[in-house]
Design a protein around this motif. Structure first.
Motif, PDB file in Angstrom:
ATOM      1  N   SER A 166       0.836  -1.188   0.000  1.00 10.77           N
ATOM      2  CA  SER A 166       0.000   0.000   0.000  1.00 10.77           C
ATOM      3  C   SER A 166       0.877   1.247   0.000  1.00 10.77           C
ATOM      4  CB  SER A 166      -0.909   0.024   1.242  1.00 10.77           C
ATOM      5  OG  SER A 166      -1.746  -1.103   1.267  1.00 10.77           O
ATOM      6  N   ASN A 167       0.342   2.309  -0.542  1.00  8.82           N
ATOM      7  CA  ASN A 167       1.085   3.570  -0.667  1.00  8.82           C
ATOM      8  C   ASN A 167       2.448   3.297  -1.296  1.00  8.82           C
ATOM      9  OD1 ASN A 167       1.729   6.265  -0.535  1.00  8.82           O
ATOM     10  ND2 ASN A 167       1.982   6.328   1.692  1.00  8.82           N
ATOM     11  N   LEU A 168       2.431   2.617  -2.441  1.00  9.28           N
ATOM     12  CA  LEU A 168       3.672   2.207  -3.094  1.00  9.28           C
ATOM     13  C   LEU A 168       4.506   3.396  -3.566  1.00  9.28           C
ATOM     14  CD1 LEU A 168       2.432  -0.842  -5.191  1.00  9.28           C
ATOM     15  CD2 LEU A 168       3.496  -0.830  -2.927  1.00  9.28           C
ATOM     16  N   PHE A 181       0.252   6.057   7.023  1.00 12.02           N
ATOM     17  CA  PHE A 181       1.478   5.287   6.964  1.00 12.02           C
ATOM     18  C   PHE A 181       2.132   5.460   5.596  1.00 12.02           C
ATOM     19  CE2 PHE A 181       1.654   3.373  10.930  1.00 12.02           C
ATOM     20  CZ  PHE A 181       0.431   2.857  11.307  1.00 12.02           C
ATOM     21  N   GLY A 182       3.461   5.322   5.559  1.00 11.24           N
ATOM     22  CA  GLY A 182       4.187   5.371   4.301  1.00 11.24           C
ATOM     23  C   GLY A 182       4.073   4.045   3.564  1.00 11.24           C
ATOM     24  N   LEU A 183       5.085   3.729   2.776  1.00  9.50           N
ATOM     25  CA  LEU A 183       5.094   2.469   2.046  1.00  9.50           C
ATOM     26  C   LEU A 183       4.908   1.305   3.019  1.00  9.50           C
ATOM     27  CD1 LEU A 183       5.632   0.730  -0.476  1.00  9.50           C
ATOM     28  CD2 LEU A 183       8.081   0.925   0.051  1.00  9.50           C
ATOM     29  N   THR A 184       3.875   0.507   2.770  1.00 12.36           N
ATOM     30  CA  THR A 184       3.535  -0.587   3.684  1.00 12.36           C
ATOM     31  C   THR A 184       3.457  -1.895   2.904  1.00 12.36           C
ATOM     32  OG1 THR A 184       2.253   0.928   5.064  1.00 12.36           O
ATOM     33  CG2 THR A 184       1.858  -1.426   5.344  1.00 12.36           C
ATOM     34  N   ILE A 185       4.159  -2.901   3.387  1.00 19.42           N
ATOM     35  CA  ILE A 185       4.139  -4.231   2.775  1.00 19.42           C
ATOM     36  C   ILE A 185       3.611  -5.220   3.806  1.00 19.42           C
ATOM     37  CG2 ILE A 185       5.480  -6.039   1.659  1.00 19.42           C
ATOM     38  CD1 ILE A 185       5.386  -3.489   0.064  1.00 19.42           C
ATOM     39  N   MET A 186       2.620  -5.996   3.389  1.00 21.38           N
ATOM     40  CA  MET A 186       2.083  -7.042   4.246  1.00 21.38           C
ATOM     41  C   MET A 186       2.041  -8.356   3.472  1.00 21.38           C
ATOM     42  SD  MET A 186      -1.046  -5.221   6.319  1.00 21.38           S
ATOM     43  CE  MET A 186      -1.261  -6.695   7.322  1.00 21.38           C
TER      44      MET A 186
END
Length: 541
Positions: free
Chosen positions: A513-515, A529-534
């Motif tokens: 998200s927010n790439l 939030f900034g760049l988020t990886i899940m």
């Protein structure tokens, strides 16, 4: 009956996915982003293809602004689990489901859904959902928890549905201001709600009328000494002769909420009679009726609100399209619990009054140009008195406050969906708003333009990818009682998901998200939030 219930649930799920891309307060005049976690539906995992296959043509794109709400979570978007579309099948359904995952900012996700297999007489389900984050060295943490328990009993032409639900949400006031580099008070806002719903529905069968009866209860409180209790009961009918039908609901509601050691009690009586008819000579589907609400309080005389409801649809000859238009309006109930769900960073004293849609006029066109596409365009105008707007309190923690104004909104909305072969599906939607305020300088926190673009590609039977863009134009905010006008820049949020089936119903998923790593705020002072990886695993069983 069970198949009819599943079909209805599918339609609700598709409308929900659409509503998560453009939205606003439930008066229909405002818009928002789509950053609420896309958690699983509380009832069943039933996902139909977004676009019908060749030869099928349902008009299932509907612009329903009263269902659009602010999506308020400042977190990574959690998309629904991808269900593989198998050629020749239009519906995929797994009764039991589990998902676990995590990511940076200490994101944690756990979901569990357990439901009964398809049966003629009974259906039951239970689900639990948890999503949280706790960013290291910051106070940007939150927690969202949901639990549901439901059951249904089906009869020949009727059903009884019962649901118990519980929710618990925590947000911290982490906004910075000119005096403090970090949150001044380290204050958390935690709210809980326990709800109960029961609905009996007997369907109309030819000349035999249908009837319905329901009851709901909600008990809400938070750690800021705000609480709310709501009771409501309703009865309804559905009858008709030949091409003319009559239906409607009468609902009684008791709504009591408390803050600052003072209690406010309101009673509502809502009546929504409708008449529907098919005008064969012109091939027009017509609905007419009234929205009526009586409001009773201890401190003022009873109030009465009356709005006509008119809606007509006509299929265009020789085309797979319908033009439609209508007029409606009505009272919108506002309360402590409803604002807690929409605006997470209000503090212990907020202004609460009901909003009134004086008039909404709309017209549009929806349908299909080709067999693998659907579209909708709509123009409209909303006039709302005491419409809620969000501003910043003049305090040390930058909490948010609700103010009201009489606002007119001239809008245009569009939605397009199409598929390319069996593997690629694309969707796009947008909304333009032109707000005119009465007392406030701006329609605070509300954008004039929102848009979304999404694409889903089935690489093979085991691998699915999904890419999305959500954007919003600039907005304005003010700090209460200062006269300041503060600009909030627009943004684009890009998200990507990859879902890989390892074996049978076991899957591995990763999403970002927010790439573009944009720094933006959905609520003034509260950074997303900034760049988020899940990533994680999911399984059906």
């Amino acid at each position: 009956m069970y198949k009819q219930v599943l079909t209805a649930l599918s339609g609700v799920f598709l409308i929900t996915l659409q509503a998560q891309n453009t939205s606003g307060f439930d008066d229909g005049t405002t818009v928002s982003t789509a950053f609420k976690p896309r958690l699983l539906s509380a009832n069943k995992l039933l996902i139909d293809p977004t676009v019908p296959k060749a030869g099928k043509y349902p008009f299932d794109i509907n612009y329903m602004p009263q269902d659009f709400k602010w999506n308020t979570r400042k977190i990574a978007r959690i998309m629904p689990p991808v269900k593989h579309f198998e050629p020749g099948l239009d519906t995929i359904y797994n009764p039991n489901y589990a998902r676990m995952g995590g990511g940076n900012y200490s994101h944690k996700l756990m979901e569990l859904f357990v439901g009964s297999r398809a049966a003629d007489k009974w259906a039951y389900n239970a689900s639990f959902q948890h999503l949280s984050a706790d960013a290291e060295k910051t106070y940007q943490d939150f927690s969202t928890n949901r639990a549901y328990l439901g059951g249904s009993r089906f009869y020949k032409r009727s059903s009884m549905d019962v649901r118990l639900n519980y929710s618990r949400d925590m947000n911290r006031f982490f906004a910075k201001d000119t005096f403090y580099e970090k949150d001044a008070a380290l204050i958390k806002k935690t709210g809980q709600n326990l709800g109960f719903n029961v609905l009996y529905d007997m369907k109309r069968d030819g000349k035999k009328p249908g009837i319905g009866a329901g009851f709901k209860f909600n008990n809400f409180y938070n750690n800021l000494n705000q609480s709310e209790t709501e009771f409501a009961g309703k009865i309804g009918w559905d009858a008709g002769v030949k091409s003319i039908g009559s239906s409607g609901w009468v609902e009684l509601t008791s709504l009591q909420f408390r803050q600052n050691f003072s209690t406010r009690q309101q009673y509502f009586v809502d009546a929504t009679p409708r008449i529907t008819m098919k005008i064969k000579e012109t091939d027009v589907d017509f609905t007419g009726g009234l929205n009526m609400t009586w409001v009773f309080t201890d401190s003022s005389s009873p109030l009465f609100y009356l709005n006509p409801v008119i809606m007509a649809e006509k299929k265009l000859e020789g085309l797979k399209m319908k033009m439609y238009g209508g007029v409606d309006g009505g009272l919108r109930k506002n309360s402590i619990r409803r604002y807690f769900e929409m605006v997470p960073f209000t503090y212990d004293s907020i202004q609460v009054t009901n909003s009134y849609d004086q008039l909404r006029v709309y017209a549009g066109l929806k349908g299909s140009i080709t067999n693998n596409s659907q579209f909708m365009v709509e123009f409209g105008n909303n006039t709302t008195s005491k419409m809620p707007l969000v501003v910043t309190n003049n305090d040390s923690i930058n909490s948010l406050q609700i103010v009201y104004d009489n606002i007119n909104n001239l809008y245009f909305a569009a939605d397009l969906r199409f598929s390319v072969g069996e593997k690629l599906r694309v969707g796009a939607n947008c909304k333009f708003n032109n707000y005119t305020t009465n007392d406030q300088l701006q329609a605070w926190h509300l954008p004039n333009f929102t848009y979304a673009l999404s694409g889903q590609y089935y690489v093979n039977k085991n691998l699915v990818t999904q890419l999305g863009l959500d954007g919003m134009s600039r907005r304005y905010n003010t700090i209460q009682y200062t006269g300041q006008q503060l600009e909030m820049k627009g943004f684009i949020d890009m998200n990507l998901r990859v879902d890989y089936k390892v074996k049978n119903l076991l899957r591995i998923w990763v999403q970002g998200s927010n790439l573009l790593a944009q720094k933006y705020q959905q609520w003034y002072g509260y950074n997303n939030f900034g760049l988020t990886i899940m990533g994680g695993v999911s399984a059906g069983f």
